[in-house]
Design a protein around this motif. Structure first.
Motif, PDB file in Angstrom:
ATOM      1  N   THR A  37     -19.349  31.155  55.774  1.00 55.55           N
ATOM      2  CA  THR A  37     -19.465  29.722  55.552  1.00 55.55           C
ATOM      3  C   THR A  37     -18.859  29.398  54.193  1.00 55.55           C
ATOM      4  N   HIS A  38     -18.622  28.141  53.954  1.00 57.51           N
ATOM      5  CA  HIS A  38     -18.120  27.709  52.648  1.00 57.51           C
ATOM      6  C   HIS A  38     -19.302  27.621  51.687  1.00 57.51           C
ATOM      7  N   ILE A  39     -19.079  27.931  50.433  1.00 56.78           N
ATOM      8  CA  ILE A  39     -20.146  27.922  49.432  1.00 56.78           C
ATOM      9  C   ILE A  39     -20.830  26.553  49.350  1.00 56.78           C
ATOM     10  N   THR A  40     -20.110  25.480  49.615  1.00 58.49           N
ATOM     11  CA  THR A  40     -20.722  24.150  49.526  1.00 58.49           C
ATOM     12  C   THR A  40     -21.822  23.956  50.566  1.00 58.49           C
ATOM     13  N   ALA A  41     -21.716  24.637  51.716  1.00 60.11           N
ATOM     14  CA  ALA A  41     -22.761  24.528  52.744  1.00 60.11           C
ATOM     15  C   ALA A  41     -24.080  25.094  52.215  1.00 60.11           C
ATOM     16  N   LEU A  42     -24.022  26.215  51.502  1.00 52.42           N
ATOM     17  CA  LEU A  42     -25.239  26.791  50.934  1.00 52.42           C
ATOM     18  C   LEU A  42     -25.761  25.955  49.767  1.00 52.42           C
ATOM     19  N   GLU A  43     -24.852  25.395  48.966  1.00 50.95           N
ATOM     20  CA  GLU A  43     -25.288  24.564  47.838  1.00 50.95           C
ATOM     21  C   GLU A  43     -25.921  23.257  48.313  1.00 50.95           C
ATOM     22  N   LYS A  44     -25.547  22.784  49.482  1.00 56.69           N
ATOM     23  CA  LYS A  44     -26.212  21.595  50.036  1.00 56.69           C
ATOM     24  C   LYS A  44     -27.672  21.885  50.364  1.00 56.69           C
ATOM     25  N   ILE A  45     -27.946  23.122  50.754  1.00 56.35           N
ATOM     26  CA  ILE A  45     -29.317  23.503  51.093  1.00 56.35           C
ATOM     27  C   ILE A  45     -30.098  23.914  49.846  1.00 56.35           C
ATOM     28  N   PHE A  46     -29.504  24.790  49.016  1.00 56.17           N
ATOM     29  CA  PHE A  46     -30.232  25.403  47.909  1.00 56.17           C
ATOM     30  C   PHE A  46     -30.024  24.741  46.553  1.00 56.17           C
ATOM     31  N   GLY A  47     -29.038  23.857  46.445  1.00 51.85           N
ATOM     32  CA  GLY A  47     -28.740  23.236  45.163  1.00 51.85           C
ATOM     33  C   GLY A  47     -27.684  24.026  44.406  1.00 51.85           C
ATOM     34  N   ILE A  65     -15.939  36.501  43.406  1.00 54.00           N
ATOM     35  CA  ILE A  65     -16.850  35.522  42.810  1.00 54.00           C
ATOM     36  C   ILE A  65     -18.124  35.525  43.639  1.00 54.00           C
ATOM     37  N   ASN A  66     -19.251  35.757  42.984  1.00 55.68           N
ATOM     38  CA  ASN A  66     -20.536  35.741  43.648  1.00 55.68           C
ATOM     39  C   ASN A  66     -21.380  34.616  43.059  1.00 55.68           C
ATOM     40  N   TYR A  67     -22.396  34.208  43.795  1.00 55.50           N
ATOM     41  CA  TYR A  67     -23.246  33.103  43.367  1.00 55.50           C
ATOM     42  C   TYR A  67     -24.708  33.517  43.476  1.00 55.50           C
ATOM     43  N   ALA A  68     -25.532  32.972  42.587  1.00 56.59           N
ATOM     44  CA  ALA A  68     -26.968  33.260  42.614  1.00 56.59           C
ATOM     45  C   ALA A  68     -27.755  31.975  42.453  1.00 56.59           C
ATOM     46  N   TRP A  69     -28.857  31.895  43.161  1.00 54.66           N
ATOM     47  CA  TRP A  69     -29.845  30.844  42.991  1.00 54.66           C
ATOM     48  C   TRP A  69     -31.051  31.548  42.365  1.00 54.66           C
ATOM     49  N   LEU A  74     -32.112  34.269  45.674  1.00 56.05           N
ATOM     50  CA  LEU A  74     -31.048  34.364  46.680  1.00 56.05           C
ATOM     51  C   LEU A  74     -29.697  34.511  45.998  1.00 56.05           C
ATOM     52  N   CYS A  75     -28.771  35.179  46.660  1.00 56.11           N
ATOM     53  CA  CYS A  75     -27.408  35.268  46.157  1.00 56.11           C
ATOM     54  C   CYS A  75     -26.454  35.433  47.335  1.00 56.11           C
ATOM     55  N   CYS A  76     -25.154  35.312  47.049  1.00 54.86           N
ATOM     56  CA  CYS A  76     -24.155  35.500  48.095  1.00 54.86           C
ATOM     57  C   CYS A  76     -22.887  36.063  47.486  1.00 54.86           C
ATOM     58  N   TYR A  77     -22.060  36.626  48.352  1.00 56.21           N
ATOM     59  CA  TYR A  77     -20.825  37.284  47.960  1.00 56.21           C
ATOM     60  C   TYR A  77     -19.648  36.544  48.568  1.00 56.21           C
ATOM     61  N   THR A  78     -18.586  36.376  47.769  1.00 56.46           N
ATOM     62  CA  THR A  78     -17.362  35.749  48.268  1.00 56.46           C
ATOM     63  C   THR A  78     -16.159  36.530  47.745  1.00 56.46           C
ATOM     64  N   ASN A  79     -15.029  36.288  48.339  1.00 58.17           N
ATOM     65  CA  ASN A  79     -13.747  36.705  47.774  1.00 58.17           C
ATOM     66  C   ASN A  79     -13.012  35.420  47.450  1.00 58.17           C
ATOM     67  N   GLY A  80     -12.698  35.220  46.209  1.00 53.78           N
ATOM     68  CA  GLY A  80     -11.989  34.017  45.811  1.00 53.78           C
ATOM     69  C   GLY A  80     -12.875  32.806  45.575  1.00 53.78           C
ATOM     70  N   GLY A  81     -14.172  32.926  45.782  1.00 57.06           N
ATOM     71  CA  GLY A  81     -15.098  31.867  45.406  1.00 57.06           C
ATOM     72  C   GLY A  81     -15.384  30.776  46.411  1.00 57.06           C
ATOM     73  N   LYS A  82     -14.792  30.804  47.562  1.00 63.49           N
ATOM     74  CA  LYS A  82     -14.989  29.702  48.501  1.00 63.49           C
ATOM     75  C   LYS A  82     -15.782  30.110  49.750  1.00 63.49           C
ATOM     76  N   VAL A  83     -15.345  31.157  50.430  1.00 64.29           N
ATOM     77  CA  VAL A  83     -15.956  31.536  51.703  1.00 64.29           C
ATOM     78  C   VAL A  83     -16.966  32.670  51.487  1.00 64.29           C
ATOM     79  N   VAL A  84     -18.202  32.402  51.877  1.00 68.10           N
ATOM     80  CA  VAL A  84     -19.289  33.372  51.741  1.00 68.10           C
ATOM     81  C   VAL A  84     -19.213  34.339  52.915  1.00 68.10           C
ATOM     82  N   PHE A  85     -19.127  35.636  52.600  1.00 68.51           N
ATOM     83  CA  PHE A  85     -19.092  36.637  53.670  1.00 68.51           C
ATOM     84  C   PHE A  85     -20.390  37.435  53.763  1.00 68.51           C
ATOM     85  N   CYS A  86     -21.264  37.295  52.763  1.00 65.83           N
ATOM     86  CA  CYS A  86     -22.540  37.996  52.793  1.00 65.83           C
ATOM     87  C   CYS A  86     -23.583  37.168  52.050  1.00 65.83           C
TER      88      CYS A  86
END
Length: 176
Positions: A37-47, A65-69, A74-86
């Protein structure tokens, strides 16, 4: 409360988050999320998330580029910062603690196909790397996903494991 207050996002209470890992999607508080999914989909849910950039590696054309809440565990993994693969749910402290791991542990409820996650994980077959080697995780195979629950102590007796004996549950598309 003013008129514009209805558009303000209320912060999630970490203990009230429910996550169900299903055959082909993850459901968070009754909202379906697909991986990838796109990172924005998760940020809509989690902030808003904390962004962690790792430098490009020699064999990888894009930076990781990875992201953490942090407050939610919670956290997620991306390549290039846009599409979350994990997508990962941090449960407890383990030996490995990279800088993208959230500062807090998940306090909500996790199920796999509607049953408590620990029951689903314990029912999964062992995943030895090689004969005689310890397991590092249990893998629950779902429809198009795998859910990996990583052990805190790889040498612990399997029958004595509790929820405190797993560091995380990671969800991603199956490789096969």
């Amino acid at each position: 409360m003013g008129f514009f207050d209805i558009f303000k996002r209320t912060e999630l209470d970490p203990s009230e988050i429910t996550i169900d890992i299903g055959e082909n999607c993850i459901t968070v508080n009754n909202m379906a999320v697909n991986i990838p999914t796109h990172i924005t989909a998760l940020e809509k849910i989690f902030g808003k998330s904390r962004k962690v950039v790792y430098p490009k590696e020699e064999n990888n054309a894009s930076e990781r580029i990875n992201y953490a809440w942090d407050k939610l565990g919670l956290c997620c993994y991306t390549n290039g910062g846009k599409v979350v693969f994990c997508f990962e749910i941090r449960l407890n402290k383990g030996d490995n603690c990279p800088k993208h791991y959230p500062t807090n542990f998940f306090k909500g409820k996790v199920t796999i196909k509607g049953i408590p996650w620990l029951s689903a994980v314990k029912a999964a077959p062992p995943t030895p790397i090689a004969p005689g080697e310890p397991e590092f995780f249990r893998e629950v195979t779902l429809g198009s996903y795998n859910a990996l629950a990583e052990y805190v102590d790889f040498t612990q007796d399997e029958n004595s494991r509790t929820e405190k004996d797993f560091t995380s549950i990671s969800v991603q598309l199956r490789d096969d």
